[in-house]
Design an enzyme around this catalytic site. Sequence first.
Site, short mmCIF file in Angstrom:
data_model
loop_
_atom_site.label_atom_id
_atom_site.label_comp_id
_atom_site.label_asym_id
_atom_site.label_seq_id
_atom_site.Cartn_x
_atom_site.Cartn_y
_atom_site.Cartn_z
N GLU A 30 0.83 -1.21 0.00
CA GLU A 30 0.00 0.00 0.00
C GLU A 30 0.87 1.25 0.00
OE1 GLU A 30 -2.61 1.63 -0.21
OE2 GLU A 30 -4.40 0.41 0.12
N ARG A 110 -6.83 -0.17 13.29
CA ARG A 110 -5.49 0.19 12.83
C ARG A 110 -5.55 1.37 11.88
NH1 ARG A 110 -4.77 -1.15 7.54
NH2 ARG A 110 -5.86 -2.96 6.66
N GLU A 131 -13.49 -4.59 9.37
CA GLU A 131 -14.08 -3.67 8.39
C GLU A 131 -15.52 -3.29 8.73
OE1 GLU A 131 -13.53 -5.19 4.44
OE2 GLU A 131 -11.37 -5.43 4.69
N ASP A 206 -9.95 1.73 -4.06
CA ASP A 206 -8.97 1.65 -2.96
C ASP A 206 -8.16 2.94 -2.93
OD1 ASP A 206 -6.99 0.83 -1.12
OD2 ASP A 206 -7.16 -1.25 -1.73
#
Length: 295
Positions: A30, A110, A131, A206
């Site tokens: 990421e 997180r 999530e 994303d």
Amino acid sequence: MSSGESASASGPDRGPAIEVAVREYAELGEGPTWDPAGARLIWVDILGARLHTYEPDSGRRSVTAVGEHIGAAKPRAGGGLVANLRDGIGLYDADGAFSWLHHDPVPDRRGNDAAVAPDGSLWAGTMRYDEAPGGGHLIRIGPDGTVTPLIDEVAVSNGIGWSPDGEVAYYIDSLTRRVDILRVEDGHLVERREFVTVEPDAGFPDGLTVDAEGCVWVALWDGGQLRRYTPRGALDRTVSLPVRRPTACAFGGPRLRDLYVTTARTGLADPDPLAGALLVLPDIGQGLPGTAFAG
């Protein structure tokens, strides 16, 4: 520019060239970010708790284990990095010394994606590991550690970027399947509206980046694509990738002409061969210079 290892055939009917910059098996790659001071790309493996750097000119790279899951790392104006970690926002000095700027541990939550705004503040998102909707948030944190809540309840806080003039912020909460436009005045959110919505069979939006033309590039998790939207929200380009789970993209290289793409293999029973690698699309567009965190 890259290792030169081709990831996909290119040509007039097959789209742009796609190369492997770093062959890596990141669980959840990421946050690609170009660091002009170091002529390097910075990216992270969130679940691997590792910070990666890659220098395209020399091919040199580094991998540093950090003490907890790391959602993003961005350059600081005075050297070093600011990091969106599991338990808050941390500062790494140029010599590697660590300190907390904002320590905020919450069980089962997180840090995820983050970006530096044109004013030098950090916008940082969080999410629950499961999530759950509403379990995360988006904050703005100033160089002195002052925290301003922007959005209180999000599921998977993801891509953040700004228009070339800095007036418009783009933001993704992945489970909404939307890219939204945020307007902030005096550090506070005053407007949030839909920019585009990704159809259900195309995956989840994303990470994102904005190019010099003001177009928004979005990585589609479980969609195996990058999409480019015009400032009016029209889809004008789609790039198919050799991975199912691209996570984010950023322009890099000395002229900001190469688009780097992080990828993931987490959750896949049969990952693609390049799942987890850092990919690059050479000379595909023109990126914008980034801003270093002012703290």
